[in-house]
Write a protein that holds these residues in place. Sequence first.
Motif, PDB file in Angstrom:
ATOM      1  N   THR A   1      80.632  56.018  32.290  1.00 12.24           N
ATOM      2  CA  THR A   1      81.219  54.716  32.001  1.00 12.24           C
ATOM      3  C   THR A   1      80.693  53.685  32.990  1.00 12.24           C
ATOM      4  O   THR A   1      80.374  52.554  32.621  1.00 12.24           O
ATOM      5  N   GLU A   2      80.570  54.086  34.256  1.00  7.14           N
ATOM      6  CA  GLU A   2      80.079  53.164  35.283  1.00  7.14           C
ATOM      7  C   GLU A   2      78.649  52.728  34.982  1.00  7.14           C
ATOM      8  O   GLU A   2      78.304  51.556  35.119  1.00  7.14           O
TER       9      GLU A   2
ATOM     10  N   ALA B   1      84.744  39.666  34.425  1.00  2.97           N
ATOM     11  CA  ALA B   1      85.021  41.099  34.541  1.00  2.97           C
ATOM     12  C   ALA B   1      85.307  41.738  33.189  1.00  2.97           C
ATOM     13  O   ALA B   1      85.103  42.924  32.992  1.00  2.97           O
ATOM     14  N   ARG B   2      85.770  40.935  32.240  1.00  2.00           N
ATOM     15  CA  ARG B   2      86.128  41.491  30.932  1.00  2.00           C
ATOM     16  C   ARG B   2      84.907  41.897  30.119  1.00  2.00           C
ATOM     17  O   ARG B   2      85.018  42.654  29.172  1.00  2.00           O
ATOM     18  N   PHE B   3      83.753  41.378  30.489  1.00  2.00           N
ATOM     19  CA  PHE B   3      82.562  41.688  29.695  1.00  2.00           C
ATOM     20  C   PHE B   3      81.975  43.015  30.187  1.00  2.00           C
ATOM     21  O   PHE B   3      81.112  43.062  31.046  1.00  2.00           O
TER      22      PHE B   3
ATOM     23  N   LEU C   1      82.768  47.224  26.241  1.00  2.00           N
ATOM     24  CA  LEU C   1      83.633  48.175  25.536  1.00  2.00           C
ATOM     25  C   LEU C   1      84.276  47.565  24.295  1.00  2.00           C
ATOM     26  O   LEU C   1      84.193  48.124  23.208  1.00  2.00           O
ATOM     27  N   GLU C   2      84.911  46.425  24.471  1.00  2.00           N
ATOM     28  CA  GLU C   2      85.704  45.888  23.366  1.00  2.00           C
ATOM     29  C   GLU C   2      84.865  45.054  22.401  1.00  2.00           C
ATOM     30  O   GLU C   2      85.140  45.027  21.212  1.00  2.00           O
ATOM     31  N   TYR C   3      83.887  44.327  22.919  1.00  2.00           N
ATOM     32  CA  TYR C   3      83.113  43.402  22.082  1.00  2.00           C
ATOM     33  C   TYR C   3      81.858  43.040  22.842  1.00  2.00           C
ATOM     34  O   TYR C   3      81.710  43.361  24.022  1.00  2.00           O
TER      35      TYR C   3
ATOM     36  N   TYR D   1      78.738  50.208  32.218  1.00  2.00           N
ATOM     37  CA  TYR D   1      79.130  48.881  32.718  1.00  2.00           C
ATOM     38  C   TYR D   1      77.942  48.183  33.362  1.00  2.00           C
ATOM     39  O   TYR D   1      77.619  47.045  33.054  1.00  2.00           O
TER      40      TYR D   1
ATOM     41  N   ARG E   1      76.091  44.845  31.879  1.00  2.00           N
ATOM     42  CA  ARG E   1      76.218  43.563  32.570  1.00  2.00           C
ATOM     43  C   ARG E   1      74.865  43.054  33.061  1.00  2.00           C
ATOM     44  O   ARG E   1      74.609  41.848  33.072  1.00  2.00           O
TER      45      ARG E   1
END
Lengths: 524, 556
Positions: free
Chosen positions: A356-357, A339-341, A344-346, A360, A364
């Motif tokens: 944003t959706e 879920a962290r992928f 956004l962060e890396y 995502y 993914r």
Amino acid sequence: MLRASLREISAALKEGQVSPVELCQKYLALIKATKFLNAYISVTEDIALKQAEASEKRYRKGQRLGDLDGIPVAVKDNFSTMGIETTCASNMLKGYIPPYNATVVQKLLDQGAILVGKTNLDEFAMGSGSTDGVFGPVKNPWSYSQQYREKCMRNSSTSNEELSWLITGGSSGGSAAAVSSFTCFAALGSDTGGSTRNPASLCGVVGLKPTYGLISRHGLIPLVNSMDVPGILTRCVDDSATMLGVLGGHDPKDSTTVQDPFHPFQIPNITDTSQLCIGIPKEYNAPGMSSETLAVWSKAAGLFEKAGAKVVEVSLPHTCYSIVCYHVLCAAEVASNMARFDGLEYGHRSSADKSTEALYAATRREGFNDVVRGRILSGNYFLLKQNYETYFIKAQKVRRLIVEDFAKVFSSGVDVLLTPTTLSSAVPYVEFIKEDNRTRSTQDDLFTQAANMAGLPAINVPAALSERSLPIGLQFIGRAFCELQLLTVAKWFEEQVQFPVIQLQDIMDQVDAVSQEEKSASFP
Amino acid sequence: MAASAIGCSRRWFRAGNFNFGNVAEPRCWKSLVLASTFFRSASKTAGKQNRDVPWAAVVGLEIHAQISSNSKLFSGSQVQFAAPPNSLVSFFDASLPGTLPVLNRRCVEAAVTTGLALNCTINKKSLFDRKHYFYADLQAGYQITQHRLPIAVNGSLPYSLCTGKNQNELVSKTVRVKQIQLEQDSGKSLHDDTGHQTLIDLNRAGVGLMEVVMEPDMCCGKEAAAAVRELQLILQALGSSQANMAEGQLRVDANISVHHPGQPYGVRTEVKNINSARFLAKAIDYEIQRQINELESGGTILNETRAFDYKLGCTIAMRDKEGKQDYRFMPEPNLPPLILYDAKSLPTHTSHLQVVNIDQLQEQLPDLPSVKRAKLVERYGIQPQHSFTLLNEDGLIEFFETVIAATQMNPKKVIGWILKDVLGYLKQYNVMVEESPISPLLLAELLNLLESGMISSSAAKQVLEIMWNGEGKSPTLIVKEKKLELIRDQNELEHICQAVMDGHQKEVEAIKKGNKKVLNKLIGEVQRETRGRSDPVSVKQILEKQLLLQPTKKNP
């Protein structure tokens, strides 16, 4: 010298028979010569040479850091390495450079080990072939061994190299191939359902999965947190004990490591085999097992019996539910961990920017392969409120039963269990990809994942060559935190079977020729 | 505890006949104003419309209190308010793959202490879970919380409510505390609508929270606000949270439903993120009234999440995505069960740094607000409601006690000066107690002047006003400069009294006819004449004496 064990090379370095820089150059040359194996995702040549130079200085000053000082090692590309790209063989993490070292990597570096590269795997370690990574499949070094090629020549149908090259098993196939092809003395793998032992078995090397909680997972990019254990791939059992000695122990950064002090050990040479009780779980005689594997297994049991050990048939009655249960728990944790992928962060970020959706979803979809996405989907399904009891809770209950199965057997006086590691020896890639990843994993993790479910230590020891001259490995499963006992048995067995060395003469000669020309090294 | 003890007598009625249709429109502010006027005439209105069945409201609260700790719940990053964006982010906070949570002992202790203060059972074993949802400021895609087995359960929070005409009647109430769970805070999103981008600040991500879940034992905004205020005071007394609402350290979600008494509870809505003490009661009462209006006009209440809009003064349904969803809870595999010990179960061979001892924390609990209030009432003989006011203002107890220590005046009298006069100024000008221009020692000096008969009470008020506006001059100096000392010269006073009587013949006559009340007017006149420098008691005596001496005018 190149074929030496970790212990031998450590002694040679200490004696000054070889210098760390020479050794490193030689190994880097071998990595180049075996590039076609695709064992490495990144080769850290510059870093390795710098480390080797630093090591050489230490040796000159007599300030060796430890047994691993100056020794080339490889690390599976799902361990975070500071300043070195760590991809998990996924588009999602291509270009991701961690700002910190996994605890196990740091421990190796603290000992002066030379990191020669990051090894290939199935994407996010999800697979049993090392065929499902974004950098392509790993080829089993045994495909190019004289032993295997000679057999292939006799059989015209498999003489075509394109058709006959074998998979390494997985998911730590890169690490197993690297150790097997002499491009490092030891490698880190990870083991969630057999990912270290399975490729070790198919590549004819030793693969140790220590007890859950003995080695820190901090920095290991997780597959299933409750089952992941850093694995150790070496060319002999003694070497795995040396590595374990460096890597084991409590890590304040991993709350699941045990607090009890860990004492590194050397494996005693002689065991009083008459005091030993080996358990043979009858449920492991599963359909689909090759007759050769079955024969090697029973031969091994006979070996112990002949030496005076007590060999008993035992029952692990819930074995047949284990793999299904493993799949449910694995998928659930995968869904959560992945879920962290989100871009956004890396890691990978899609250019889709409608919302944003949308970002995502596109990130993914582009970042993960079908296997990963399939597990995420099923994992989320299992975790839905309406399904949680039926799948997740039930699987946890079954897991408890499996743990109890082992506990009962071990409390009945059995010291170590002896089982096959895989159903058969390595199969050609063209055969392997006929089945999908899920089906393959179900078959290939059959004997290995139960040890992960129960958190027990287990080791693959190469036992014999098959009819086609391919390695067949056997697995020993021990009591939790009883690595000393497990490795003692494994070492005794290793000495008995005298597993043949892989013949990669062509490749080795090539490298030797190059270095002769360069006159850069003179090996005794 | 018996549920009946918690019952609420407040009854709600339909507010009015206006349209609540599109609450997002600004006119709904007007609606709220109307609504509050309708509260008072509600029963009449309802009666006329033959809708005299009253409504009862049920309010439950979920309160997130940020734990006061140096570092975050599972990482070593510092916790600090208003630091530069993303300056307090560890690798774990940014959810870098491979990082693992390590539980902060201080946060555990804060939760245990809070649980003990709220009369909870502390679970010796509690568990952590992952709660999944995708949101830009939830970096890992899940929040670590305590879903299955929280750290503390089954507590209660006694609180008091000021009621009555002058808000000086105290009613004791209790709300049951269902549980307290430890969990991570999220980061913050900043939506830049013009640039079509969202900026993320992870400073807050991973800060420890205690979620205090209260049973639906409240029935209106006022009760909820009083309970939250009491909780806030408890947390501040414990030091487990600074509980400053303006800094987001205390955030309230309210579950609200309405029903007719005797009937099952209605469908509830959740009003999220009420982050202001001022609007807490308002937001809840608005939502109650909205539901009543909705139901009475034939509508239904949806089980939905709503947000309170401070500017519009109403609650607004949040988009589905932010509302109900399946969180796909799962045990957090990277954290072993959290085990707590008491004196009996404490392992002997383990360092005390590695274990949390419940009994030890119990012993170290400071005085809670209720105890502090009781002590104030007992020690100083003040009214219970005064003790509430003292505790409600930061630093006011210290102020009060400093004054008491430096004055001979009876605390019962002192409290009036502080709560009526000083606090009046503070409130009027929105000044914190510790920033008060009237220091406790100067106030004590002033009260001593009053107590020793140097000045009159009305002169004291004048001095106080000068002190509030002044530059820290001592009251003695002000009295001297402004010549506010009581007139001690009996002749002078008699002279002034005589002059006043001469100038107010009508009043004098009235008194002589028996209307004694008019005497007060004369006393007041003397006070005015002397600018408060006369002692009313002496003046009264002089006036009475002079009235007797003066010959009564014969009626024509």
